[in-house]
Scaffold this motif. Structure first.
Motif, PDB file in Angstrom:
ATOM      1  N   ALA A  54       0.834  -1.204   0.000  1.00 45.43           N
ATOM      2  CA  ALA A  54       0.000   0.000   0.000  1.00 45.43           C
ATOM      3  C   ALA A  54       0.871   1.258   0.000  1.00 45.43           C
ATOM      4  O   ALA A  54       0.581   2.225  -0.713  1.00 45.43           O
ATOM      5  N   SER A  55       1.946   1.233   0.770  1.00 43.25           N
ATOM      6  CA  SER A  55       2.857   2.383   0.790  1.00 43.25           C
ATOM      7  C   SER A  55       3.526   2.581  -0.561  1.00 43.25           C
ATOM      8  O   SER A  55       3.730   3.712  -1.005  1.00 43.25           O
ATOM      9  N   ALA A  56       3.858   1.475  -1.225  1.00 42.84           N
ATOM     10  CA  ALA A  56       4.460   1.564  -2.561  1.00 42.84           C
ATOM     11  C   ALA A  56       3.476   2.185  -3.551  1.00 42.84           C
ATOM     12  O   ALA A  56       3.865   3.000  -4.400  1.00 42.84           O
ATOM     13  N   LYS A  57       2.207   1.806  -3.441  1.00 40.32           N
ATOM     14  CA  LYS A  57       1.187   2.395  -4.320  1.00 40.32           C
ATOM     15  C   LYS A  57       1.036   3.883  -4.030  1.00 40.32           C
ATOM     16  O   LYS A  57       0.836   4.687  -4.935  1.00 40.32           O
ATOM     17  N   LEU A  58       1.129   4.237  -2.750  1.00 39.12           N
ATOM     18  CA  LEU A  58       1.053   5.650  -2.385  1.00 39.12           C
ATOM     19  C   LEU A  58       2.219   6.409  -3.008  1.00 39.12           C
ATOM     20  O   LEU A  58       2.027   7.486  -3.563  1.00 39.12           O
ATOM     21  N   ASP A  59       3.407   5.839  -2.940  1.00 37.64           N
ATOM     22  CA  ASP A  59       4.572   6.477  -3.564  1.00 37.64           C
ATOM     23  C   ASP A  59       4.388   6.604  -5.069  1.00 37.64           C
ATOM     24  O   ASP A  59       4.754   7.625  -5.665  1.00 37.64           O
TER      25      ASP A  59
END
Length: 94
Positions: A54-59
Motif C-alpha cells: 500500500a505504501s508503494a502504491k502511495l509512492d
C-alpha cells in the motif's frame, strides 16, 4: 491539484492508522501464549507485506503526474481495501 493532494493525504492517513493498529497488535502478541504468538506473528508479517504494498502504491501515486494520477486511483483503492479487510479479518480471529 488540490483533489490529488487531498486524496494522497487521505490514503496516507489510512495507511498510518492501520500501521499504528498493527503496532498495537504486535505489542499484544508479546503477551500471548507461545503457540498463539507464533500464528499471530505470522499473520502480522503478512499484513506488514500488504502495508508495504500500500505504501508503494502511495509512492507511485505521489510520483504520478497531474495527468496520470487519476488512472491509479482504482489500483490504490484496491490495495487499500485489501489491507483494511485483511486487518479486520485478522482482528476478528485474534
Amino acid at each position: 491539484m488540490a483533489n490529488r493532494e487531498v486524496y494522497i493525504a487521505k490514503f496516507k492517513a489510512q495507511i498510518d492508522e492501520l500501521n499504528a493498529q498493527m503496532s498495537q497488535a504486535k505489542a499484544k502478541a508479546l503477551e500471548a501464549k507461545d503457540d498463539i504468538r507464533e500464528k499471530y506473528n505470522e499473520e502480522l508479517e503478512k499484513l506488514g507485506a500488504q502495508a508495504k504494498q500500500a505504501s508503494a502504491k502511495l509512492d507511485e501515486l505521489k510520483a504520478a503526474g497531474e495527468d496520470h494520477w487519476e488512472a491509479l486511483i482504482d489500483e490504490v483503492e484496491k490495495v487499500g481495501d485489501t489491507l483494511k479487510n485483511s486487518f479486520k479479518n485478522f482482528m476478528s480471529r485474534f
